[in-house]
Design a protein around this motif. Structure first.
Motif, mmCIF file in Angstrom:
data_model
loop_
_atom_site.group_PDB
_atom_site.id
_atom_site.type_symbol
_atom_site.label_atom_id
_atom_site.label_comp_id
_atom_site.label_asym_id
_atom_site.label_seq_id
_atom_site.Cartn_x
_atom_site.Cartn_y
_atom_site.Cartn_z
ATOM 1 N N UNK A 259 0.823 -1.209 0.000
ATOM 2 C CA UNK A 259 0.000 0.000 0.000
ATOM 3 C C UNK A 259 0.863 1.268 0.000
ATOM 4 N N UNK A 260 2.128 1.144 0.354
ATOM 5 C CA UNK A 260 3.050 2.290 0.338
ATOM 6 C C UNK A 260 3.834 2.399 -0.964
ATOM 7 N N UNK A 261 3.566 1.522 -1.918
ATOM 8 C CA UNK A 261 4.275 1.557 -3.203
ATOM 9 C C UNK A 261 3.510 2.438 -4.181
ATOM 10 N N UNK A 262 4.194 3.422 -4.726
ATOM 11 C CA UNK A 262 3.651 4.261 -5.794
ATOM 12 C C UNK A 262 4.472 4.009 -7.046
ATOM 13 N N UNK A 263 3.831 4.127 -8.196
ATOM 14 C CA UNK A 263 4.512 3.838 -9.457
ATOM 15 C C UNK A 263 4.348 5.008 -10.410
ATOM 16 N N UNK A 264 5.442 5.322 -11.091
ATOM 17 C CA UNK A 264 5.475 6.398 -12.074
ATOM 18 C C UNK A 264 5.859 5.819 -13.427
ATOM 19 N N UNK A 265 5.038 6.041 -14.436
ATOM 20 C CA UNK A 265 5.334 5.595 -15.804
ATOM 21 C C UNK A 265 6.408 6.526 -16.352
ATOM 22 N N UNK A 266 7.675 6.072 -16.330
ATOM 23 C CA UNK A 266 8.799 6.933 -16.672
ATOM 24 C C UNK A 266 9.142 6.961 -18.160
ATOM 25 N N UNK A 267 8.558 6.069 -18.934
ATOM 26 C CA UNK A 267 8.745 6.060 -20.390
ATOM 27 C C UNK A 267 7.583 5.303 -21.008
ATOM 28 N N UNK A 268 7.591 5.197 -22.324
ATOM 29 C CA UNK A 268 6.522 4.471 -23.009
ATOM 30 C C UNK A 268 6.536 2.990 -22.687
ATOM 31 N N UNK A 269 7.658 2.457 -22.208
ATOM 32 C CA UNK A 269 7.813 1.011 -22.057
ATOM 33 C C UNK A 269 8.250 0.564 -20.663
ATOM 34 N N UNK A 270 8.363 1.499 -19.709
ATOM 35 C CA UNK A 270 8.807 1.098 -18.369
ATOM 36 C C UNK A 270 8.235 2.021 -17.298
ATOM 37 N N UNK A 271 8.226 1.508 -16.062
ATOM 38 C CA UNK A 271 7.740 2.273 -14.914
ATOM 39 C C UNK A 271 8.683 2.075 -13.742
ATOM 40 N N UNK A 272 8.748 3.074 -12.893
ATOM 41 C CA UNK A 272 9.593 3.045 -11.695
ATOM 42 C C UNK A 272 8.694 3.153 -10.469
ATOM 43 N N UNK A 273 8.993 2.335 -9.474
ATOM 44 C CA UNK A 273 8.201 2.363 -8.243
ATOM 45 C C UNK A 273 9.053 2.877 -7.097
ATOM 46 N N UNK A 274 8.371 3.501 -6.146
ATOM 47 C CA UNK A 274 9.045 4.103 -4.993
ATOM 48 C C UNK A 274 8.126 4.047 -3.789
ATOM 49 N N UNK A 275 8.705 4.199 -2.599
ATOM 50 C CA UNK A 275 7.915 4.236 -1.371
ATOM 51 C C UNK A 275 7.269 5.603 -1.260
ATOM 52 N N UNK A 276 5.951 5.627 -1.101
ATOM 53 C CA UNK A 276 5.233 6.895 -1.002
ATOM 54 C C UNK A 276 5.441 7.581 0.348
ATOM 55 N N UNK A 277 5.993 6.869 1.321
ATOM 56 C CA UNK A 277 6.258 7.481 2.638
ATOM 57 C C UNK A 277 7.624 8.150 2.696
ATOM 58 N N UNK A 278 8.689 7.444 2.275
ATOM 59 C CA UNK A 278 10.048 7.991 2.425
ATOM 60 C C UNK A 278 10.700 8.368 1.100
ATOM 61 N N UNK A 279 10.110 7.960 -0.013
ATOM 62 C CA UNK A 279 10.640 8.317 -1.319
ATOM 63 C C UNK A 279 11.712 7.397 -1.869
ATOM 64 N N UNK A 280 12.076 6.351 -1.144
ATOM 65 C CA UNK A 280 13.112 5.436 -1.635
ATOM 66 C C UNK A 280 12.701 4.833 -2.972
ATOM 67 N N UNK A 281 13.641 4.847 -3.931
ATOM 68 C CA UNK A 281 13.413 4.161 -5.195
ATOM 69 C C UNK A 281 13.439 2.662 -4.952
ATOM 70 N N UNK A 282 12.439 1.944 -5.425
ATOM 71 C CA UNK A 282 12.316 0.516 -5.159
ATOM 72 C C UNK A 282 12.754 -0.330 -6.342
#
Length: 145
Positions: A57-80
């Protein structure tokens, strides 16, 4: 030989159990990895079915390109992790190596987008070095399901 490890973000809200971890660390010098991490991407590749995520529930995802996404912790911002966006959510995890609780036995074996590496750093030791064009050609040749 593959092994099992645990990992977590800075605040501990997202915890991971990983099985079948390869000892290889990969470095990526592309612009997206540099902007996401502040330096370069250092990842271990883990098959999609070899990761158990606790605290999803603390994982947020950002579509960083047309073909990939990056996830991070929505509480502390750590790249996952970084994942290719494929139908059926079967993509491997390119997991941020720094999340691992134990980094012993791992070795830097590959640098990609090496032609985009800033002059400010260089790694000791022998690694496979691939240019951006070589990496993109490899992924274009990979079979898609």
């Amino acid at each position: 030989m593959a092994d099992e490890r645990t990992a977590q973000c800075l605040c501990g809200a997202v915890r991971l159990q990983i099985s079948g971890l390869s000892p290889d660390i990969h470095a990526c010098h592309c612009e997206n990895c540099r902007r996401h991490s502040g330096a370069l991407g250092m990842t271990v590749i883990v098959p999609h079915d070899a990761v158990i995520v606790h605290g999803g529930e603390s994982v947020s995802t950002y579509q960083s390109s047309d073909w990939a996404a990056r996830s991070f912790c929505s509480r502390c911002g750590s790249g996952l992790w970084y994942r290719f966006t494929e139908p059926g959510d079967q993509a491997d995890y390119f997991l941020s190596a720094g999340l691992l609780d134990d980094l012993r036995g791992l070795k830097l074996t590959q640098e990609i987008y090496y032609d985009r590496k800033p002059d400010a750093w260089a790694f000791a030791g022998n690694t496979q070095k691939l240019t951006g064009a070589e990496v993109e050609a490899l992924y274009a040749a990979s079979p898609k399901e």
